[in-house]
Design a protein around this motif. Structure first.
Motif, PDB file in Angstrom:
ATOM      1  N   ARG A  12       0.051   3.222   2.841  1.00  0.00           N
ATOM      2  CA  ARG A  12      -1.227   2.925   2.799  1.00  0.00           C
ATOM      3  C   ARG A  12      -1.785   3.604   3.719  1.00  0.00           C
ATOM      4  O   ARG A  12      -2.212   2.871   4.733  1.00  0.00           O
ATOM      5  CB  ARG A  12      -1.687   1.841   2.215  1.00  0.00           C
ATOM      6  N   PRO A  13      -2.516   4.947   3.754  1.00  0.00           N
ATOM      7  CA  PRO A  13      -3.559   5.172   4.920  1.00  0.00           C
ATOM      8  C   PRO A  13      -4.609   4.317   5.454  1.00  0.00           C
ATOM      9  O   PRO A  13      -5.099   4.107   6.551  1.00  0.00           O
ATOM     10  CB  PRO A  13      -3.899   6.544   4.515  1.00  0.00           C
ATOM     11  N   VAL A  14      -4.918   3.606   4.468  1.00  0.00           N
ATOM     12  CA  VAL A  14      -6.278   2.820   4.918  1.00  0.00           C
ATOM     13  C   VAL A  14      -6.090   1.653   5.820  1.00  0.00           C
ATOM     14  O   VAL A  14      -6.742   1.389   6.897  1.00  0.00           O
ATOM     15  CB  VAL A  14      -6.904   2.066   3.570  1.00  0.00           C
ATOM     16  N   TYR A  15      -4.604   1.039   5.901  1.00  0.00           N
ATOM     17  CA  TYR A  15      -4.291   0.201   6.622  1.00  0.00           C
ATOM     18  C   TYR A  15      -4.157   0.703   8.202  1.00  0.00           C
ATOM     19  O   TYR A  15      -4.683  -0.008   9.109  1.00  0.00           O
ATOM     20  CB  TYR A  15      -3.004  -0.630   6.197  1.00  0.00           C
ATOM     21  N   LEU A  67      -5.705   3.328   9.233  1.00  0.00           N
ATOM     22  CA  LEU A  67      -6.956   3.542   9.481  1.00  0.00           C
ATOM     23  C   LEU A  67      -7.766   2.566  10.266  1.00  0.00           C
ATOM     24  O   LEU A  67      -8.503   2.619  11.340  1.00  0.00           O
ATOM     25  CB  LEU A  67      -7.808   4.220   8.283  1.00  0.00           C
ATOM     26  N   ARG A  77      -9.113   2.009  13.736  1.00  0.00           N
ATOM     27  CA  ARG A  77     -10.761   1.582  13.921  1.00  0.00           C
ATOM     28  C   ARG A  77     -10.830   0.503  14.790  1.00  0.00           C
ATOM     29  O   ARG A  77     -11.656   0.480  15.864  1.00  0.00           O
ATOM     30  CB  ARG A  77     -11.271   1.409  12.674  1.00  0.00           C
ATOM     31  N   GLY A 123     -19.960  -3.803   5.473  1.00  0.00           N
ATOM     32  CA  GLY A 123     -18.639  -3.650   4.358  1.00  0.00           C
ATOM     33  C   GLY A 123     -17.978  -2.472   4.331  1.00  0.00           C
ATOM     34  O   GLY A 123     -16.764  -2.488   4.044  1.00  0.00           O
ATOM     35  N   THR A 124     -18.313  -1.574   5.161  1.00  0.00           N
ATOM     36  CA  THR A 124     -17.639  -0.360   5.096  1.00  0.00           C
ATOM     37  C   THR A 124     -17.030   0.071   6.578  1.00  0.00           C
ATOM     38  O   THR A 124     -16.410   1.021   6.755  1.00  0.00           O
ATOM     39  CB  THR A 124     -18.496   0.874   4.706  1.00  0.00           C
ATOM     40  N   ASN A 125     -16.953  -0.870   7.432  1.00  0.00           N
ATOM     41  CA  ASN A 125     -16.594  -0.843   8.925  1.00  0.00           C
ATOM     42  C   ASN A 125     -15.691  -1.708   9.326  1.00  0.00           C
ATOM     43  O   ASN A 125     -15.743  -2.478  10.420  1.00  0.00           O
ATOM     44  CB  ASN A 125     -17.564  -0.648   9.878  1.00  0.00           C
ATOM     45  N   ASP A 126     -14.777  -2.249   8.352  1.00  0.00           N
ATOM     46  CA  ASP A 126     -13.945  -3.472   8.478  1.00  0.00           C
ATOM     47  C   ASP A 126     -12.870  -3.417   9.538  1.00  0.00           C
ATOM     48  O   ASP A 126     -12.456  -1.935  10.027  1.00  0.00           O
ATOM     49  CB  ASP A 126     -13.114  -3.753   7.278  1.00  0.00           C
ATOM     50  N   TYR A 129      -7.821 -11.145   6.166  1.00  0.00           N
ATOM     51  CA  TYR A 129      -8.228 -11.848   5.413  1.00  0.00           C
ATOM     52  C   TYR A 129      -8.548 -11.582   3.860  1.00  0.00           C
ATOM     53  O   TYR A 129      -8.101 -12.317   3.228  1.00  0.00           O
ATOM     54  CB  TYR A 129      -9.898 -12.098   5.890  1.00  0.00           C
ATOM     55  N   ASP A 130      -8.870 -10.343   3.651  1.00  0.00           N
ATOM     56  CA  ASP A 130      -8.707  -9.849   2.269  1.00  0.00           C
ATOM     57  C   ASP A 130      -7.393 -10.053   1.569  1.00  0.00           C
ATOM     58  O   ASP A 130      -7.370 -10.459   0.364  1.00  0.00           O
ATOM     59  CB  ASP A 130      -9.281  -8.414   2.137  1.00  0.00           C
ATOM     60  N   MET A 131      -6.462  -9.434   2.314  1.00  0.00           N
ATOM     61  CA  MET A 131      -5.000  -9.466   1.676  1.00  0.00           C
ATOM     62  C   MET A 131      -4.758 -11.118   1.498  1.00  0.00           C
ATOM     63  O   MET A 131      -4.216 -11.393   0.317  1.00  0.00           O
ATOM     64  CB  MET A 131      -3.872  -9.180   2.614  1.00  0.00           C
ATOM     65  N   LEU A 189      -6.527 -11.165  -2.244  1.00  0.00           N
ATOM     66  CA  LEU A 189      -5.531 -10.761  -3.177  1.00  0.00           C
ATOM     67  C   LEU A 189      -4.498 -11.828  -3.387  1.00  0.00           C
ATOM     68  O   LEU A 189      -3.675 -11.564  -4.134  1.00  0.00           O
ATOM     69  CB  LEU A 189      -5.115  -9.442  -2.566  1.00  0.00           C
ATOM     70  N   LEU A 196       2.127  -9.714   2.562  1.00  0.00           N
ATOM     71  CA  LEU A 196       1.387  -8.387   3.047  1.00  0.00           C
ATOM     72  C   LEU A 196       0.476  -8.820   4.302  1.00  0.00           C
ATOM     73  O   LEU A 196       0.257  -8.096   5.344  1.00  0.00           O
ATOM     74  CB  LEU A 196       0.519  -7.623   2.005  1.00  0.00           C
TER      75      LEU A 196
END
Lengths: 363, 320
Positions: B93-96, B98, B102, B265-268, B275-277, B281, B286
């Motif tokens: 998953r590229p989001v992780y 990324l 960041r 919310g868009t610069n996590d 935390y979200d995982m 979820l 994960l």
């Protein structure tokens, strides 16, 4: 030969006597089971949500039983692993009753940490909405429906309420729009706004992802319930997808906010109550009594009117300010205008949708 | 008088109270911790720290163990069998990647910017001859410690918000409102402000250790202030710079509150994703894999810094 007619009476007497003896022997246990706890701890959401629960359920319950109700405002997602760990480790859970989203509650039910509530007397006669979908019995009981409306600042819409969710991708509102930070409440709607249909969910979410790509360019803010109120209050946003309760509470507090159900519809969902396993018998008994009380006409009327949400107890009139409001569905025709996704579908797909949502908006 | 003659008895007098108290304490200590145990004394002092580190290691062990089990969505429990599936998901998953990138970029930027601001602050605080100025700088340094990170972040919302003080001032000047919050630079700004006291506190002891005479000697040999600063002060302050860098870098890399509040919310950062995982979820497998990657990446970078530049003020001996 034994005279059976003579024996019949002594046998009946014997049985009666045995039952009486058993009742006497069991009485301390029953009494212990009903022994009132010092308090009941109910996890709740804060602000207007918690106030409504206190006013509509907690205070009348205390008045009727003498048991004080304490509210635990731990975030619903944060209390979940604490309860799970307590149940797994054989410890007493940190709360007696969890006020939870049906999706989250369904996950806890799948995990096997919820007490079956099928024996609650007030379940009879409730709307079918009260029964959790895809689960045996009542590991949770839904208490009302709620709608993720399109809330907006009337000043920013001089020509009237937005009629389509496409307002979120209107460059005029760049940086002045908001969604929940996990896409909850809008994922199914994004599919319809992106040109798909309800039948596409969950098999083909691509129209929704395409819509989100356009929405991302419009620089949305992503947050939680409390954030939306702050953002509207501070003039940070003009339009948001949020639960009608938040919009109504903001309006009642003097913030210039209105809401509408755009042509694509809005997602309708339910919240419920459940009791974690592992409580002492008497505490579980009174926790059940609390849930049962929350399902009574008196509690449902007060609680749901304060929230501005349609209860699962049938025949309760909506609050005056919400009569005829499409965000307050009461009939099948009203619900048909909204988008309802069964909890099992949400539970199965939420992680996938969340990852995709994150991929788009964190990208 | 001969050497064998008995000495006259010492005059009776009472020892001061503090001495007597200390004697008693020593007697109790000797009873509780006999001389035979003395070799273990350093370990006894180390025991609380070892206990804490031990607990941390046990926790880390659980995290690594959980990261090797995938979630069973039918029961929301981790599967029994071991698997690298969570690490594969991280790489797929590229989001992780990324979000991790960041966080790393922010850690580097915040460290660099913070040091630029912290160094002159610490230098002036150490070198000033004005007691009043030193007190003012110290109070300004410690005041933020009494205000939590979350409160400070909300403070920035009030100042930088669309209807905040700065935008009101811009409006007053007839200028258009600027977007100052809910952006990546806003997060960096908030973090720099948060990290500044930590960096100053790490730098001050290192600067204090540089005797002013060394700088005077340099200048007396013809070096101007800039050359003295570059060739004398900076190299001698290296232990402080290394210590401050490591502290600011690691705190930033794992920060949660600032990106949450000032990022819109868009610069996590990676901590938000963990935390979200874990909470949203309910996927501890994960979440643990992401946490393990974060610990590994952070530790590797810090180890590399120690290898190249020494442990600075965090070490016992420079260059060790």
């Amino acid at each position: 030969m034994t005279d059976l007619t003579r024996l019949a009476l002594p046998r009946r007497r014997f049985l009666q006597g045995s039952a009486a003896a058993a009742a006497v022997l069991a009485a301390p246990g029953i009494l212990r089971a009903q022994e009132k706890p010092a308090e009941l701890i109910v996890r709740a959401w804060g602000g207007a949500w918690g106030d409504a629960l206190k006013e509509g359920v907690g205070d009348p319950f205390t008045a009727a039983t003498g048991i004080p109700v304490r509210y635990d405002f731990t975030e619903d997602n944060e209390i979940k692993p604490k309860i799970w760990a307590a149940v797994d480790q054989g410890r007493i859970p940190p709360i007696h009753v969890n006020w939870d989203t049906t999706t989250n509650a369904t996950i806890s039910a799948l995990r096997g940490v919820t007490v079956d509530l099928s024996d609650l007397s007030n379940l009879e006669g409730l709307l079918p909405l009260a029964k959790p979908v895809g689960l045996d019995g009542y590991p949770i009981v839904n208490t009302y429906a709620y709608v993720y409306v399109c809330a907006y600042r009337p000043e920013a819409f001089p020509d009237g309420a937005p009629t389509s969710w496409n307002v979120l991708i209107d460059p005029k509102f760049r940086g002045r729009i908001a969604l929940y930070d996990d896409g909850i409440g809008f994922n199914p709607i994004s599919v319809i706004a992106g040109g798909g249909t309800v039948a596409d969910i969950p098999g083909n979410m691509q129209p929704g992802w395409d819509f989100y790509e356009k929405l991302r360019i419009n620089e949305p803010l992503l947050g939680e319930d409390a954030d939306f109120t702050n953002w509207f209050q501070n003039g940070e946003i003009d339009v948001a997808c949020t639960i009608s309760v938040n919009a109504r509470a903001a309006k009642q507090n003097g913030i210039d906010v209105a809401w509408t159900v755009p042509q694509e519809g809005c997602k309708v969902d339910t919240d419920g109550l459940w009791i974690p396993k592992g409580l002492p018998t008497n505490e579980e008994y009174w926790a059940k009594e609390f849930v049962n009380f929350a399902l009574s006409r008196e509690a449902q009327e007060k609680w749901c009117s304060a929230l501005g949400l349609p209860p699962v107890f049938p025949g309760i009139e909506p609050p005056a300010d919400l009569a005829g409001d499409p965000s307050y569905p009461t009939t099948e025709a009203d619900f048909a205008k909204l988008v309802s996704i069964p909890s099992p579908v949400l539970v199965e797909n939420q992680p996938i949708w969340f990852e995709k949502f994150n991929e788009i908006f964190q990208g | 008088m001969t050497a064998d003659a008995p000495r006259p008895p010492a005059p009776a007098h009472r020892l001061p109270l503090r001495w007597r108290v200390m004697d008693r304490i020593e007697a109790v200590a000797a009873a509780l911790w006999p001389a035979a145990f003395r070799r273990a004394t350093p370990w006894a002092f180390l025991a609380p720290a070892l206990l804490l580190v031990g607990i941390l290691l046990i926790g880390l062990g659980y995290v690594i163990s959980d990261s090797l089990h995938e979630l069973n969505p039918a029961t929301y429990r981790l599967r029994e069998e071991y698997s690298l599936g969570n690490y594969a998901a991280f790489l797929d998953r590229p989001v992780y990647l990324l979000v991790l990138w960041r966080s790393l970029l922010a850690a580097v930027l915040v460290t660099a910017i913070t040091l630029v601001f912290a160094f002159p602050y610490a230098y002036v605080m150490v070198r000033t001859r004005s007691g009043a100025l030193r007190k003012l700088l110290l109070v300004s340094l410690f005041l933020p410690f009494f205000i939590g990170q979350v409160v400070r972040a909300y403070g920035w919302l009030i100042i930088l918000g669309k209807q905040g003080l700065i935008n009101q001032a811009l409006e007053g000047l007839g200028l258009p409102a600027a977007t100052l919050i809910y952006t990546y630079p806003a997060v960096i700004f908030g973090l720099v402000q948060y990290m500044l006291p930590f960096a100053v506190l790490m730098l001050a002891p290192a600067l204090t250790a540089i005797h002013e005479e060394v700088e005077l000697a340099s200048e007396s040999l013809g070096a101007d202030w800039l050359r003295t600063f570059r060739h004398i002060v900076i190299p001698m302050a290296k232990p402080g710079l290394v210590g401050a860098s490591v502290v600011v870098f690691t705190l930033t890399l794992t920060d949660f509150a600032m990106p949450e509040i000032l990022g819109g919310g868009t610069n996590d950062f990676i901590a938000s994703t963990i935390y979200d995982m874990f909470f949203q979820l309910s996927n501890p497998g994960l979440a643990s894999a992401l946490a393990a990657v974060l610990v590994a990446v952070g530790s590797l970078i810090v180890a590399l810094v120690f290898r190249v530049a020494g442990t600075g003020t965090l070490g016992l001996r420079s260059g060790s």
